[in-house]
Motif scaffolding. Sequence first.
Motif, short mmCIF file in Angstrom:
data_model
loop_
_atom_site.label_atom_id
_atom_site.label_comp_id
_atom_site.label_asym_id
_atom_site.label_seq_id
_atom_site.Cartn_x
_atom_site.Cartn_y
_atom_site.Cartn_z
N ALA A 265 6.20 10.64 -6.19
CA ALA A 265 7.41 9.97 -6.48
C ALA A 265 7.93 9.33 -5.31
CB ALA A 265 8.27 10.82 -7.35
N ALA A 266 8.04 10.03 -4.18
CA ALA A 266 8.69 9.78 -3.09
C ALA A 266 7.94 8.38 -2.38
CB ALA A 266 8.53 10.94 -2.03
N ASP A 267 6.46 8.20 -2.59
CA ASP A 267 5.83 7.15 -1.97
C ASP A 267 6.46 5.85 -2.83
OD1 ASP A 267 4.17 8.37 -0.24
OD2 ASP A 267 3.01 9.60 -2.23
N TRP A 268 6.42 6.08 -4.32
CA TRP A 268 6.90 4.86 -5.03
C TRP A 268 8.55 4.51 -4.49
CZ3 TRP A 268 3.05 2.26 -6.65
CH2 TRP A 268 1.86 3.06 -6.99
N ALA B 140 0.81 -1.13 0.13
CA ALA B 140 -0.11 0.01 0.00
C ALA B 140 0.95 1.22 0.01
CB ALA B 140 -1.01 -0.06 1.33
N VAL B 141 0.43 2.12 -0.92
CA VAL B 141 0.97 3.72 -0.63
C VAL B 141 -0.08 4.52 -0.48
CG1 VAL B 141 3.03 3.04 -2.18
CG2 VAL B 141 0.95 3.60 -3.20
N SER B 142 0.14 5.66 -0.24
CA SER B 142 -0.96 6.80 0.09
C SER B 142 -1.99 6.69 -1.40
CB SER B 142 -0.39 8.17 0.01
OG SER B 142 0.17 8.47 -1.21
N ARG B 143 -3.22 7.24 -0.86
CA ARG B 143 -4.20 7.27 -1.71
C ARG B 143 -4.05 8.29 -3.28
NH1 ARG B 143 -9.32 6.55 0.01
NH2 ARG B 143 -9.91 6.50 -2.34
#
Length: 230
Positions: free
Chosen positions: A50-53, A43-46
Motif C-alpha cells: 500500500a505504501a508503494d501505491w 515503476a513500483v517495487s516488484r
Amino acid sequence: MTSADAAVLDDPVGASLRGPHTGLARRHGRAAACLPDVASFTAVSRAPEAADWDDLARLLGPGALADLFSGAGTPPPDWAPVFLLEGRQMIRPGTGLAGAAPTGVVELGAADVPEMLALAARTRPGPFWPRTRELGTYLGVRVHGRLVAMAGERLRPPGWAEISAVCTAPEARGQGHAARLVNALTARVLSRGERPFLHVAETNTAAIALYERLGFETRRPVTFRGFRIP
C-alpha cells in the motif's frame, strides 16, 4: 545468455530507471517515473504494498495517469482502469545480423523532433513525446529529404536495450525500411556488448512476423496497463 541474465527484463521500466536512465527519472519513496515529456512509464517495487501505491500517487498527483507498463501488482481499487493491452516481449539471441548490413539510415537529433513527432502521430507506434529521443539513439530513413520511417532505443535495463517506435509512413511501406532500421539498431546494441529486446502488441501480427524474420524470439507474454489516480 542465461535465464538470470534475462531476469532483469521482468521489470524493464524499474531496472531502467534505477540504472542507465536514472538521470531521466523522478522519484518519491520507492516509486519512480520517467520525467514529463520523456515517457509516461512508472515503476513500483516488484511486490508493491500500500505504501508503494501511495508513493506513486504522491509522485504523479491526483488525476494523473499511472502507466504501469508490464509491471506486477494490482493498484488500489479506486484507481480507475484506463487501458489494458495484451502483448509479448521478444529478445534477440546471437550476435549476427539477419540479412545484409543496413544502409540508407541516418541518425536523428534534436532538430528532427518535430518530424519525429509528426511521423509518430501519423503511425501510432506507441507513446512518443518531445523528449523521448533522449532515451537512446534514434535512426530514420529520409526520401527526398522527408522523414518516412524511424526506430530507436527506449528502455535500458542493465545489459539490454529496447528497440521501440518502429514506424513507417503509409506511403513508404513495403520497401524494407523497418527491417533496415531494426537491423541497424541491433548492430549498435550488439557493438556495445548489450542485447536487444522489444515489446509488441499481440494484435500486430505483421510486426511480430517481421521481428521473427530478423531473429527475435518471444520470451514471455506481457499485459500493458494504465490507471487513473483518484
